[in-house]
Design an enzyme around this catalytic site. Structure first.
Site, mmCIF file in Angstrom:
data_model
loop_
_atom_site.group_PDB
_atom_site.id
_atom_site.type_symbol
_atom_site.label_atom_id
_atom_site.label_comp_id
_atom_site.label_asym_id
_atom_site.label_seq_id
_atom_site.Cartn_x
_atom_site.Cartn_y
_atom_site.Cartn_z
ATOM 1 N NE ARG A 380 -7.226 17.897 -1.755
ATOM 2 C CZ ARG A 380 -7.849 18.916 -2.331
ATOM 3 N NH1 ARG A 380 -8.515 18.699 -3.454
ATOM 4 N NH2 ARG A 380 -7.826 20.122 -1.825
ATOM 5 C CG ASN A 455 -3.054 -16.320 -8.979
ATOM 6 O OD1 ASN A 455 -3.150 -15.100 -8.912
ATOM 7 N ND2 ASN A 455 -3.874 -17.141 -8.343
ATOM 8 C CG ASP A 457 3.341 -11.701 -4.659
ATOM 9 O OD1 ASP A 457 3.602 -12.864 -4.273
ATOM 10 O OD2 ASP A 457 2.909 -10.814 -3.898
ATOM 11 C CB SER A 488 7.353 -17.017 -1.103
ATOM 12 O OG SER A 488 7.232 -17.834 -2.239
ATOM 13 C CG HIS A 536 -9.703 21.756 34.116
ATOM 14 N ND1 HIS A 536 -9.842 20.409 33.909
ATOM 15 C CD2 HIS A 536 -8.793 21.909 35.117
ATOM 16 C CE1 HIS A 536 -9.082 19.759 34.765
ATOM 17 N NE2 HIS A 536 -8.424 20.642 35.510
ATOM 18 C CB SER A 660 -15.730 29.834 3.148
ATOM 19 O OG SER A 660 -17.124 29.545 3.096
ATOM 20 N NE ARG A 700 2.342 -16.674 5.557
ATOM 21 C CZ ARG A 700 3.063 -16.129 4.595
ATOM 22 N NH1 ARG A 700 3.987 -16.824 4.002
ATOM 23 N NH2 ARG A 700 2.824 -14.886 4.208
ATOM 24 C CB THR A 706 -4.080 -8.883 2.501
ATOM 25 O OG1 THR A 706 -4.828 -7.857 1.857
ATOM 26 C CG2 THR A 706 -4.662 -9.137 3.886
ATOM 27 C CG LEU A 708 3.239 -7.590 5.864
ATOM 28 C CD1 LEU A 708 4.006 -8.851 5.492
ATOM 29 C CD2 LEU A 708 4.101 -6.685 6.735
ATOM 30 N NE ARG A 709 -0.248 -8.401 -1.379
ATOM 31 C CZ ARG A 709 0.661 -8.780 -2.294
ATOM 32 N NH1 ARG A 709 1.281 -7.845 -2.996
ATOM 33 N NH2 ARG A 709 0.932 -10.043 -2.503
#
Length: 1140
Positions: A380, A455, A457, A488, A536, A660, A700, A706, A708-709
Site C-alpha cells: 500500500r 548460502n 550473502d 564478512s 489537565h 466513512s 561476535r 537478522t 540489521l536487515r
C-alpha cells in the site's frame, strides 16, 4: 535507476559461419535459404529435447528430424544433431512441474528459449565453430551504431519476440533472425517456389512434449489429482473440481459446470485458488478477473531503462500492447501498474515490456495484486517509501557491499608496499568503478544466483565482483585480491554505515526538516492568534497558536541536530579487530593507518577498537534520537487530532474521497492517525534495534545480522509517518472564529493576572480569594467586572483590570541587552542563530559557525520574563555581525538595542572604525544607526549583502620617544592586517601534520587564496576546520578572492564536498574552475596565501610536503603557474548545475 547493457556489440558480416536451428518446419527451412542468399555459410542443427515418449504416437521427433534432413539435402547444407533432453528435463520441465504443483500456470516455451534454444544452442554452436546462430523466430535483431536491439517481427500476427524476453542479451546478440522482415504467407509461398516438400506443413502449436494428447491426461503422469469443492464468490457450492493444478485463472472451457439453479446461463470462469481448503473459486462476472497491478520477478532487461518506466507490456502471447508504468520493488522484483484493467493476470506466466517495436525485457509474473505482500511498505505504501528503496532494501545492501569490495581493491592497488597488486591504470580503475555505478537489478539477481550455491550473502558478493573483474583481461591475474584481509563483517558494517548515512542525509533529515520548517511557518503565520490553553483538559491562561507550533518545532529541531551530529562509525580491521591476517602477509604495513584512511575515504569515521563486529553503539544513538523525534511528532499528532475534534481546525474536502463507509458526512483526521500508527511501528523497531544491536556474545554472534536487515523497515515507517503528518497539515484550515470564540468566553483565565496584581498591592490571600470566587464557577464578563469592583485596589489598577479581556491578556515585556561570554551562553547563542540563520534563512551550518565566536564579545537581548530573544557579536577586527532577532519578537526595537550595545562596546574598546556586512534589505536600518555603505554589493550564503562602516573619532597619543604628529580622526585610515610571523620552511610528513600545515597557511590569508588540487582531495580539503578557515576568510572582507582549480568535480558534487558548498553559497568570492590538462611545473597540490605563504604536497601517498608562511620567491613562482593554468581553465558543468 539505470540498467546498462554491458555486453559487447558486434555486427554480423557476410561469409561467416552460421549454425541454424532446424525443426523440420517451413520457417526454419526458408530461413536457411535466406541465409544462403545473404552469403553466409549455413549449417543446420536439429535439437532433440524430449525422450520420455520416444516410440509413442505423441512424439513427432523422428518425423521432424526426417523433414529437417530432407530440407538440408535439398539446400545442400550439412545437418548436425544434438540431444538436450537431460538439460530440458532439468531446466525446463522440472520448473514446469514445480509451477503446477505450486498452483501457478507456467509458460515452458519462454523457458525453453532461454535454457535450450539459446543457452545450450549457443554453447553447441561455438563447439561446432560457428560465428553465429540463427533461428526461425519472427523477430528482428537490429544494430544502431553497433548497439543491438531486439524488435518485433514485421508480421504482427506472427511476431514471436514475446517468447524471447527471458533470453539474455549476450545470447540474442549472437543470433540472426532471417524471418523478421517477412510475412508468414510470403514464407510459405517462397517454400513452394523452392520446391521444399514441407511448404504446406501445418505450424506446430502447443507444448512439444504434449503433442495432440489431452493436457489433463499428460499432467496426471506427474501430479496426482486432488478433487475439491468449487464455490462462487459468496462461498456457495457450485460443483467439484478435479485438482487445482488443472485450472488457470480466467479459464472458461473444461470447468464442467452445468445449469446451476437460480443462476443465469452466463459462462463461468476460474477466478481463484485457495490451497488451504483445496477450493476453486469460480464466477460469472468477468470483472472479478480484472486487475491493474502485477508483481513480477526473474527479471531480464534487454535495453537500458530508468524507473519509473512508462512503456507498453503484454501478459500473454498475441495480446495487444497495454500501456503501463513499471516500478522497482525493494527485493528486486517489479511492480507493474496498467493504465487499463487487465483480464486474468496469471502467476507463472510472463510479462514482456516494449517501447514501440523494441523489446525492453521481461519478467515472470509472481502475483496479480500487490495486496499479497506481507509488508505494507512494499504494498500500500510503496510509492511513499520509494526514496528508500534503492538505499535500504536488499538491493541497496548488495550495492553497498559491492562498492566496499571494489573500493578496497582500488585502494590496495595504490599502496606502494603491496607490490603484488600494481597500481591500476586509469582505464582499469574506471572499469572497477563502473561495476559500482552500473549495479542494477540484473546484477543483484546474479548475486542471488551465487548465494543460492554459497548460502552466504557476502561471499556471493565476492564471487560476483570477481566474475565482473574477470571480464577485463588486465585484471584477471588480480581477482583474488578481492576481499583481501577481510572478514564478512568488514564488508557488512561499512555497507550498513554507508546505507544509514545516505538514508539519513538524503531521505530522513530532509523530511524531518520539512516538518520543522512547516511548523515554523505556521508559528509565524499564527503568532498573534490568541488561543485558550488547556492543562489537565481544563481552560488555562491564554497562549497563541503560533507559540504552540513553535514549541513543537523547537523540540523537533533539537532532535534533528542530534541526528545530524551522530557520527557514523565503521571498522575495517579483520576477523577479530587485530589485523591478524593482514600482518601475516605484510608485517611492514601500518594496517591501522591504512584501514583508517580507507574508512575515512568513504566519508565515514574509523572505529579502531572493535571485535569482529563494529559494536553498533552509533546505531543505538541514532535510533534513540529518531525515537525521540518520533515521540515529539506522535505527541503533536494527538494534539492535532484533539484540536480537530473541538473544531479549532477544519479539513479541506478532497473530491471523491470517502471518510466513512457508512457515514458519508465525515472527514476523518486519517493522516494524523496514519502518522501515529506508523510512528508506533517505527519506534518499536528502533527501540528493539537500539537495545539489541550493542549486545553480542564474546567477539561476535550472529543475532545482530537478522536485526540489521530491518533498518529499512524502521526507516520506511518513519518516512510514511512524516509524509502523513505533512499531508495532514497541508489539508488544515485554521478556524480562527472557533478559537477566538472559545477564548473570549473563558473569563475565568483572568484569575491569574488579577491575583498577581493583588499581590503587587499587598492584598491579603489573593490566590485564596480568587480560588473561592472562580474555581468551578461559570464566569462571564459581568461576573468578572463585579469581582474586580469588590477588590481594594488603587483606582488606576482597578480600571486596568476592568479593561482586561481574555483575548488581550498579554504582558508588556521590557527588553534589555547584556554582554554574554561564549563559554557560559554558547547554547543560547547557538539556539537563536540556528533558528534565524540556519532554519529560517537556510545558511549552511559550516558557514555559520567559525573559530571567532570564542574570542568575540557577545550580546544577548533579554525580555522581562527572562527569555533570550536576540543576539549579536563584536569581533576583535571591529566587525559587528550575527545580528539575530527571533521572528516573533521583531518590530519591537530589539535590533536597535543590540546594535547600540555593540557600537558602545566598540567605542569603549578604542576601535578606529566599526564595520558590518548588512543584508541588503536592512541597509536603511543600519543607516539610521550611523553606518554608511562602502565597496560593491556582494552575495554571501546566497543572500545579497552590502558592506557598511562607522568611523569612530579616536584620541591620538604619540609614543614618548617620538615627536607628536597630528592625525585627523576622520582620515579613513584602517588598521593593517596582522603581520605574519617569519618562519622557516616547515617539512611535514603524515596526515595529521599535513592537515595542520594546510590549515595554518589558509588561516594566514587576508586578501587572496589560490588552491590547485587535482581532485580537491577529500581527506584534506573536505575537513570541517579547513572549510571554516576558508569561510572565515570569505567573510572577513568584501574584496577577498578565493580561486580553486581542479580536474574533476563529479565525485565531490556527489559527496557534498564542503568547499563546493561554500562556492555555491559564496559564488562572488569563491570561484572553482576545471583544468583541461596538468599545467607545466605543478605538483599534486599547492595552496598560496596572499604573496608570501604557501603549502605544497608533491604526493598524497605519504602526505609528505612543505609549507612556509614567509617565502615570497616560491609563492611568486607558484602564482605564475597558477595564472597560466587559470587562463586555460574552463567552467565546470557540474558546478554550474550545483549552483542551479
Amino acid at each position: 535507476m539505470k540498467t546498462p547493457v554491458t555486453d559487447h556489440n558486434q555486427v554480423p558480416q557476410k561469409n561467416q559461419r552460421v549454425i541454424l536451428g532446424m525443426s523440420g518446419g517451413v520457417d526454419s527451412s526458408v530461413a536457411a535459404h535466406l541465409l544462403l542468399q545473404a552469403g553466409y555459410q549455413v549449417e543446420g542443427l536439429f535439437m532433440k529435447n524430449w525422450d520420455e515418449d520416444d516410440g509413442t504416437e505423441y512424439c513427432t521427433a523422428l518425423q521432424d528430424l526426417a523433414d529437417a534432413q530432407k530440407v538440408c539435402d535439398t539446400l545442400n547444407i550439412p545437418l548436425h544433431t544434438a540431444n538436450f533432453a537431460a538439460e530440458y528435463w532439468d531446466n525446463v520441465f522440472a520448473d514446469f512441474l514445480q509451477d503446477y504443483k505450486a498452483l501457478r500456470t507456467p509458460n515452458p516455451d519462454v523457458l525453453c528459449n532461454r535454457e535450450i534454444k539459446f543457452k545450450q544452442f549457443v554453447n553447441y554452436a561455438e563447439h561446432l565453430g560457428g560465428d553465429w546462430i540463427a533461428t526461425g523466430h519472427y523477430a528482428r535483431g537490429t544494430y544502431d551504431n553497433g548497439t543491438f536491439a531486439l524488435r518485433k517481427g514485421i508480421d504482427a500476427s506472427k511476431d514471436q519476440s514475446y517468447f524471447l524476453q527471458a533470453v539474455p542479451s549476450s545470447q540474442l546478440r549472437k543470433c540472426l533472425f532471417p524471418l523478421g522482415n517477412w510475412q508468414k504467407q510470403d514464407i510459405r509461398a517462397m517454400a513452394a517456389e523452392l520446391g521444399l516438400h514441407n511448404h504446406a506443413r501445418k505450424d506446430s502449436t502447443g507444448i512439444c512434449f504434449i503433442g495432440e494428447r489431452r493436457f489433463a491426461d499428460f499432467l496426471k503422469r506427474y501430479i496426482e489429482d486432488n478433487a475439491g469443492p468449487m464455490v462462487d464468490e459468496n462461498r456457495r457450492l457450485i460443483g467439484e473440481h478435479r485438482g487445482l493444478h488443472q485450472y488457470t485463472l480466467g479459464q472458461r472451457q473444461g470447468l464442467n459446470i452445468g445449469g446451476v439453479k437460480g443462476r443465469s446461463e452466463a459462462p463461468w470462469y476460474a477466478a481463484g485458488k485457495q490451497p488451504a481448503t483445496n477450493t476453486l473459486v469460480v464466477t460469472q462476472d468477468p470483472k472479478v478477473l480484472e486487475g491493474s497491478w502485477l508483481r513480477a520477478g526473474d527479471v531480464n532487461w534487454l535495453a537500458c531503462v530508468s524507473f519509473p518506466l512508462a512503456c507498453h507490456a503484454k501478459i500473454r502471447y498475441r495480446q495487444a500492447d497495454q500501456a503501463c508504468v513499471v516500478y522497482p520493488a525493494a527485493d528486486g522484483d517489479l511492480l507493474v501498474k496498467f493504465a487499463e484493467p487487465q483480464r486474468a493476470i496469471t502467476p507463472g506466466q510472463f510479462v514482456a515490456f516494449y517501447n514501440g517495436d523494441i523489446m525492453l525485457g521481461g519478467a515472470r509474473i509472481n502475483s496479480c495484486d500487490i495486496s499479497l505482500k506481507l509488508n505494507a511498505t512494499d504494498g500500500r505504501y510503496r510509492s511513499k517509501v520509494e526514496p528508500l528503496a534503492k538505499l535500504t532494501s536488499e538491493f541497496g545492501l548488495m550495492r553497498y557491499r559491492v562498492e566496499v569490495e571494489c573500493r578496497w581493491f582500488v585502494f590496495l592497488s595504490h599502496h606502494s608496499d603491496i607490490l603484488e597488486l600494481p597500481a591500476l591504470s586509469a582505464q582499469d580503475e574506471k572499469f572497477v568503478v563502473d561495476i559500482i555505478e552500473g549495479f542494477d537489478l540484473q546484477a543483484a539477481q546474479a548475486i542471488k544466483d551465487f548465494e543460492a550455491t554459497t548460502n552466504h550473502d557476502v561471499k556471493a558478493v565476492e564471487y560476483y565482483v570477481k566474475a565482473q573483474l574477470s571480464q577485463n583481461d588486465a585484471l584477471v591475474p588480480y581477482v583474488e585480491w578481492i576481499h583481501f584481509g577481510c572478514t564478512s563483517e568488514d564488508i557488512n558494517n561499512v555497507a550498513y554505515a554507508l546505507m544509514v548515512k545516505q538514508a539519513r542525509e538524503q531521505v530522513l533529515v530532509p523530511q524531518m526538516m520539512k516538518l520543522v520548517q512547516t511548523l515554523d511557518g505556521l508559528a509565524v503565520e499564527h503568532a498573534e492568534l490568541g488561543m485558550l490553553s488547556r492543562t489537565h483538559g481544563q481552560s488555562a491562561s491564554p497562549t497563541t497558536l503560533g507559540k504552540e507550533f513553535k514549541n513543537v518545532a523547537v523540540r523537533m529541531l533539537r532532535q534533528v541536530r542530534h541526528c545530524q551530529q551522530t557520527v557514523i562509525l565503521a571498522k575495517f580491521n579483520g576477523a577479530v579487530g587485530n589485523f591478524n591476517a593482514h600482518l601475516s602477509a605484510y608485517p611492514e604495513c601500518d594496517w591501522a593507518a591504512l584501514s583508517a584512511n580507507f574508512v575515512e575515504s568513504l566519508g565515514l569515521t574509523n572505529n579502531p577498537w572493535t571485535t569482529q563486529i563494529e559494536p553498533h553503539d552509533y546505531l543505538a544513538e541514532l535510533f534513540h534520537t529518531l525515537t525521540q523525534f518520533n515521540q515529539v511528532l506522535l505527541d503533536f499528532n494527538r494534539d492535532m487530532w484533539s484540536y480537530i475534534a473541538i473544531e479549532y481546525f477544519t479539513q479541506q474536502k478532497v473530491e471523491g474521497e470517502t471518510g466513512s463507509s457508512t457515514m458519508p458526512h465525515k472527514i476523518n483526521p486519517i493522516d494524523f492517525e496514519n502518522s501515529e500508527g506508523n510512528l508506533g511501528l517505527a519506534n518499536a523497531l528502533l527501540e528493539h534495534m537500539a537495545n539489541k544491536l550493542p549486545v553480542s556474545r564474546w567477539q561476535r554472534d550472529l543475532s545482530d545480522s537478522t536485526v540489521l536487515r530491518n533498518i529499512g523497515s524502521a526507516f520506511a515507517h518513519c518516512l510514511i509517518a512524516y509524509q502523513a503528518t505533512l499531508k495532514g497539515l497541508s489539508r488544515l484550515q485554521v478556524n480562527s472564529q472557533a478559537i477566538t470564540r472559545d477564548l473570549t468566553s473563558s473569563w475565568e483565565v483572568l484569575a491569574e493576572p488579577v491575583q498577581t496584581v493583588m499581590r503587587k498591592y499587598g492584598l491579603s490571600e489573593p490566590y485564596e480569594k480568587l480560588k473561592a470566587a472562580t474555581r468551578g464557577q461559570q464566569i462571564d464578563e459581568a461576573v468578572y467586572r463585579q469581582l474586580i469592583d469588590t477588590l481594594d485596589l488603587p483606582p488606576v489598577a482597578r480600571e486596568e483590570l476592568r479593561a482586561l479581556t481574555p483575548d488581550v491578556f498579554t504582558m508588556a515585556l521590557d527588553v534589555h541587552v547584556v554582554t554574554a561570554s561564549w563559554d557560559q551562553h554558547k547554547q543560547t547563542l547557538r539556539s537563536i542563530r540556528e533558528d534565524v540563520f540556519i532554519v529560517e534563512q537556510e545558511v549552511p551550518r559550516e558557514l555559520e559557525w567559525d573559530d571567532e565566536d570564542e574570542t568575540a564579545t557577545h550580546f544577548l537581548a533579554v525580555n522581562s520574563l527572562g527569555q533570550f530573544i536576540g543576539c549579536a557579536r563584536l569581533l576583535k577586527s571591529g566587525q559587528i555581525g550575527r545580528m539575530a532577532v527571533l521572528k516573533s519578537h521583531r518590530g519591537k526595537g530589539i535590533g536597535n538595542a543590540l546594535l547600540e550595545a555593540a557600537v558602545t562596546a566598540g567605542k569603549a574598546a578604542g576601535f578606529e572604525r566599526l564595520f558590518l556586512h548588512a543584508q541588503s534589505y536592512a541597509e536603511p536600518f543600519y543607516r539610521q544607526g550611523g553606518f554608511l555603505p562602502y565597496g560593491q554589493a556582494f552575495t554571501e550564503a546566497g543572500i545579497a549583502h552590502i558592506a557598511m562602516e562607522m568611523k569612530l573619532p579616536l584620541p591620538f597619543e604619540p609614543p614618548a620617544d617620538l615627536p607628536a604628529k597630528k592625525v585627523s580622526p576622520d582620515s579613513g585610515h584602517t588598521a593593517d592586517p596582522p603581520t605574519r610571523s617569519v618562519s622557516k620552511a616547515d617539512f611535514f610528513e603524515g596526515y595529521s601534520d599535513c592537515l595542520q600545515a594546510l590549515e595554518r597557511v589558509i588561516a594566514s590569508a587576508r586578501r587572496r587564496l589560490l588552491i590547485l588540487s587535482p581532485y580537491l582531495d577529500h581527506e584534506l580539503f573536505d575537513r570541517e576546520h579547513i572549510a571554516q578557515a576558508v569561510s572565515a576568510l570569505a567573510r572577513s572582507a568584501p574584496r577577498v578572492e578565493i580561486e580553486i582549480l581542479i580536474f574533476n568535480s563529479q565525485l565531490m558534487v556527489e559527496r557534498g564536498h564542503r568547499l563546493l558548498e561554500l562556492a555555491r553559497r559564496l559564488d562572488q568570492k569563491i570561484t572553482i574552475r576545471l583544468l583541461d590538462e596538468t599545467p607545466t611545473g605543478t605538483s599534486s597540490s599547492f595552496v598560496c596565501a596572499d604573496l608570501d605563504a604557501y603549502w605544497l604536497l608533491p604526493s598524497f601517498e605519504k602526505h609528505q610536503g612543505i609549507a612556509d608562511l614567509n617565502n615570497p620567491v616560491t609563492v611568486k613562482r607558484l602564482n605564475e603557474t597558477f595564472a597560466e593554468a587559470w587562463r586555460k581553465s574552463r567552467e565546470d558543468p557540474n558546478l554550474r548545475l550545483l549552483r542551479i
